[in-house]
Scaffold this motif. Sequence first.
Motif, short mmCIF file in Angstrom:
data_model
loop_
_atom_site.label_atom_id
_atom_site.label_comp_id
_atom_site.label_asym_id
_atom_site.label_seq_id
_atom_site.Cartn_x
_atom_site.Cartn_y
_atom_site.Cartn_z
N ILE A 200 0.85 -1.20 0.00
CA ILE A 200 0.00 0.00 0.00
C ILE A 200 0.88 1.24 0.00
O ILE A 200 1.90 1.31 0.69
CB ILE A 200 -0.92 0.02 1.24
CG1 ILE A 200 -1.74 -1.27 1.32
CG2 ILE A 200 -1.85 1.23 1.21
CD1 ILE A 200 -2.55 -1.41 2.59
N THR A 201 0.47 2.25 -0.77
CA THR A 201 1.19 3.51 -0.81
C THR A 201 0.19 4.66 -0.79
O THR A 201 -1.03 4.44 -0.69
CB THR A 201 2.10 3.57 -2.05
OG1 THR A 201 2.98 4.69 -1.93
CG2 THR A 201 1.29 3.69 -3.34
N SER A 202 0.70 5.90 -0.92
CA SER A 202 -0.18 7.07 -0.90
C SER A 202 0.45 8.22 -1.66
O SER A 202 1.25 8.98 -1.11
CB SER A 202 -0.46 7.50 0.55
OG SER A 202 -1.26 8.66 0.59
N ASN A 227 -3.23 2.34 -3.83
CA ASN A 227 -3.00 3.76 -3.52
C ASN A 227 -4.15 4.29 -2.68
O ASN A 227 -5.31 4.26 -3.10
CB ASN A 227 -2.91 4.55 -4.84
CG ASN A 227 -2.35 5.94 -4.62
OD1 ASN A 227 -1.47 6.14 -3.78
ND2 ASN A 227 -2.85 6.90 -5.38
N VAL A 228 -3.83 4.75 -1.46
CA VAL A 228 -4.86 5.27 -0.56
C VAL A 228 -4.47 6.68 -0.10
O VAL A 228 -3.33 7.10 -0.24
CB VAL A 228 -5.04 4.36 0.67
CG1 VAL A 228 -5.41 2.94 0.24
CG2 VAL A 228 -3.79 4.35 1.56
N LYS A 229 -5.42 7.38 0.47
CA LYS A 229 -5.15 8.71 1.01
C LYS A 229 -4.24 8.57 2.24
O LYS A 229 -4.20 7.54 2.90
CB LYS A 229 -6.45 9.42 1.38
CG LYS A 229 -7.30 9.76 0.17
CD LYS A 229 -8.58 10.48 0.57
CE LYS A 229 -9.42 10.82 -0.67
NZ LYS A 229 -10.70 11.48 -0.31
N ILE A 353 7.46 5.36 1.83
CA ILE A 353 7.18 5.04 0.43
C ILE A 353 5.99 4.09 0.36
O ILE A 353 5.04 4.31 -0.39
CB ILE A 353 8.40 4.39 -0.24
CG1 ILE A 353 9.56 5.39 -0.34
CG2 ILE A 353 8.04 3.86 -1.63
CD1 ILE A 353 9.33 6.54 -1.30
N SER A 354 6.02 3.04 1.18
CA SER A 354 4.92 2.08 1.16
C SER A 354 4.96 1.24 2.43
O SER A 354 5.94 1.24 3.18
CB SER A 354 5.02 1.16 -0.06
OG SER A 354 6.17 0.32 0.04
N ILE A 355 3.87 0.51 2.64
CA ILE A 355 3.81 -0.48 3.70
C ILE A 355 3.31 -1.79 3.09
O ILE A 355 2.78 -1.81 1.98
CB ILE A 355 2.88 -0.07 4.86
CG1 ILE A 355 1.43 0.09 4.35
CG2 ILE A 355 3.38 1.19 5.53
CD1 ILE A 355 0.42 0.32 5.45
N MET A 356 3.51 -2.88 3.81
CA MET A 356 2.90 -4.16 3.45
C MET A 356 2.20 -4.71 4.69
O MET A 356 2.78 -4.69 5.79
CB MET A 356 3.92 -5.16 2.94
CG MET A 356 3.32 -6.54 2.68
SD MET A 356 4.54 -7.74 2.08
CE MET A 356 4.69 -7.21 0.37
N VAL A 357 0.96 -5.15 4.53
CA VAL A 357 0.19 -5.68 5.65
C VAL A 357 -0.60 -6.89 5.19
O VAL A 357 -0.76 -7.15 4.00
CB VAL A 357 -0.79 -4.62 6.21
CG1 VAL A 357 -0.05 -3.47 6.86
CG2 VAL A 357 -1.73 -4.13 5.11
N HIS A 358 -1.12 -7.62 6.17
CA HIS A 358 -2.06 -8.69 5.88
C HIS A 358 -3.36 -8.06 5.39
O HIS A 358 -3.82 -7.06 5.94
CB HIS A 358 -2.30 -9.53 7.14
CG HIS A 358 -2.99 -10.82 6.89
ND1 HIS A 358 -4.34 -10.89 6.57
CD2 HIS A 358 -2.54 -12.11 6.89
CE1 HIS A 358 -4.69 -12.15 6.41
NE2 HIS A 358 -3.61 -12.92 6.58
N LYS A 359 -3.95 -8.64 4.39
CA LYS A 359 -5.14 -8.04 3.77
C LYS A 359 -6.31 -7.91 4.74
O LYS A 359 -7.19 -7.06 4.54
CB LYS A 359 -5.56 -8.85 2.55
CG LYS A 359 -6.05 -10.25 2.87
CD LYS A 359 -6.43 -11.01 1.60
CE LYS A 359 -6.98 -12.39 1.92
NZ LYS A 359 -7.32 -13.14 0.69
#
Length: 368
Positions: A200-202, A227-229, A353-359
Amino acid sequence: MKNSLIIVILIFVSFTCNSQSYEFETVIDLETTDVISQGNTGTCWSFSASSFLESEIMRITGKNIDLSEMYTVRNTYPKKAWNYIMRQGKAQFSEGGLAHDVINSVADHGLVPNVVYPGLETHTTRHNHAEMIAVLKGMLDVYIKNPGRQLSPKWKLVTESVLDIYLGKNISTFNYEDVQYTPESFLKMTKINPKDYISITSFSHQPFNTNFILNIPDNFSNGSFLNVKLNDLVDITNNALKAGYTVELDCDVSEKTFSSKHGLAVIPKDDINKKEALENVRPEKEITQNLRQQEFENYNTTDDHLMHITGMLKDQNGTTYYKVKNSWGKNSDRVANDGYIYMSESYFKLKTISIMVHKDVVPKKLLN
């Protein structure tokens, strides 16, 4: 002159009285493995994402497993080489990568524990890939220059041979805790499902709540990001931690106010004395979506380093900080907090820059 001197003294006294050394209170502290060092390599992406998966294994199964970072690196380099060769050298070939490269490797090649694949040359205890990457790139450049007027079919075999020499031959079976595994059956045992993880990024140059390929140098595999706010990025991170899920982090660490020596990362409102902000609590900048975008587009925010968020803290003023597990070791006079960085929410908002998470921690309304 006398009045000016009085004003200076009052400002100094006010500044001194208002200076407070940092005092942190732990809010969330999730289970993770020990801090280790990536050595003299640019493989933070594998060390951080492996740590992230180790915490996921703990969360899901309760097992404490030290995963092999180098097994993932070993299986990612051939993909980097393919990209570099097919783009005829007009692409980056370096030690860098992103969290989704680890997930891609896990999906294709499974997982193995570090004890069966440490990826170290004989008689060495510290990773150093400087020579290996120079050899690989130099060799690939020779093939690209086409001395025989066409690409030699031997380049893949030679690439594999170099990786075997420096990291070790790939393994198909191994014994772990008196059980025989393949990398695929070991993955199954850990209950990690690569499809469960989302990057996920923004950034405002692309529509929000859609997926796009983030054009940064280390995204050689053209990974896609949701891409999220900015507020949603923060909320997803906070809610994940509160629910017991750790978070993978890719961020810029080039700021003078990111310091492993102090174990701190902040964005002071006043840029005049950045050293002061590392020693005493100072007001921080208000971070907006526009400022974040501006810093990205002018190259002030770049994909420098990947780490692992494992908790949350607050200082004496109630400001939120993230407990970020680094991979620069913990037994050094240049590293504080046993190898962790306490990163303010302002720093996170501006420099991530971004993150990674469990959905499961991503609101369904944001998913396509």
